[in-house]
Design a protein around this motif. Sequence first.
Motif, short mmCIF file in Angstrom:
data_model
loop_
_atom_site.label_atom_id
_atom_site.label_comp_id
_atom_site.label_asym_id
_atom_site.label_seq_id
_atom_site.Cartn_x
_atom_site.Cartn_y
_atom_site.Cartn_z
N GLU A 17 39.93 21.82 30.01
CA GLU A 17 40.19 22.93 30.93
C GLU A 17 40.44 24.17 30.08
O GLU A 17 41.18 24.12 29.10
N THR A 18 39.82 25.27 30.45
CA THR A 18 40.03 26.54 29.75
C THR A 18 40.35 27.60 30.78
O THR A 18 39.69 27.70 31.81
N LEU A 19 41.39 28.35 30.53
CA LEU A 19 41.76 29.47 31.39
C LEU A 19 41.78 30.73 30.55
O LEU A 19 42.27 30.72 29.41
N MET A 33 43.65 26.31 26.31
CA MET A 33 42.76 25.15 26.44
C MET A 33 43.62 23.91 26.51
O MET A 33 44.63 23.79 25.79
N ARG A 35 43.27 19.43 27.52
CA ARG A 35 42.36 18.31 27.74
C ARG A 35 43.08 17.26 28.57
O ARG A 35 44.19 16.84 28.23
N ALA A 41 47.57 15.10 30.44
CA ALA A 41 46.84 16.18 29.78
C ALA A 41 47.69 16.72 28.64
O ALA A 41 48.91 16.54 28.61
N LEU A 65 47.43 26.66 34.72
CA LEU A 65 46.99 25.36 34.21
C LEU A 65 47.73 24.24 34.92
O LEU A 65 47.11 23.26 35.36
N ARG A 68 46.42 23.79 38.46
CA ARG A 68 45.06 23.26 38.43
C ARG A 68 45.05 21.77 38.09
O ARG A 68 44.36 20.97 38.74
N LEU A 69 45.83 21.39 37.08
CA LEU A 69 45.89 19.98 36.69
C LEU A 69 46.54 19.14 37.79
O LEU A 69 46.06 18.04 38.09
N GLY A 72 44.31 18.31 40.49
CA GLY A 72 43.32 17.33 40.07
C GLY A 72 43.88 15.94 39.85
O GLY A 72 43.17 15.05 39.37
#
Length: 125
Positions: A17-19, A33, A35, A41, A65, A68-69, A72
């Motif tokens: 993931e990149t923001l 960034m 992962r 993560a 982040l 978003r994570l 998900g």
Amino acid sequence: MWDEAALAALLGMDGVETLLAVTDERRALGFLMARAVCDEAELLTLAVEPEARRRGVARALVAGLAARLAAGGVRRLFLEVASRNDAARRLYEAAGFQPCGMRRRYYADGDDALVLALDLRMVRS
């Protein structure tokens, strides 16, 4: 320190993931960034332009982040931070990260890395 080749390799990996934080004029202020693998993560890197520091850019990136994570299905976010990096430690503490370990003499300068974790089940997505 991450070089261009390392960052490019990360961008091609699954789960990365990149923001990016940008101005209205599309000038980059900072990025991060991370992962994700399964339900965990790791925040791999976070950078903010010197003139944009202490203006909430890093805080917004970390919050974005985390949301978003969490959306998900990721349950925990980990990171390592230099024990002497007081500004970063304050940022992560304010974001809700808790200490969960230490890596002695992890950095090239001999500094220890504190391992921090954030329970993303407590984050609103």
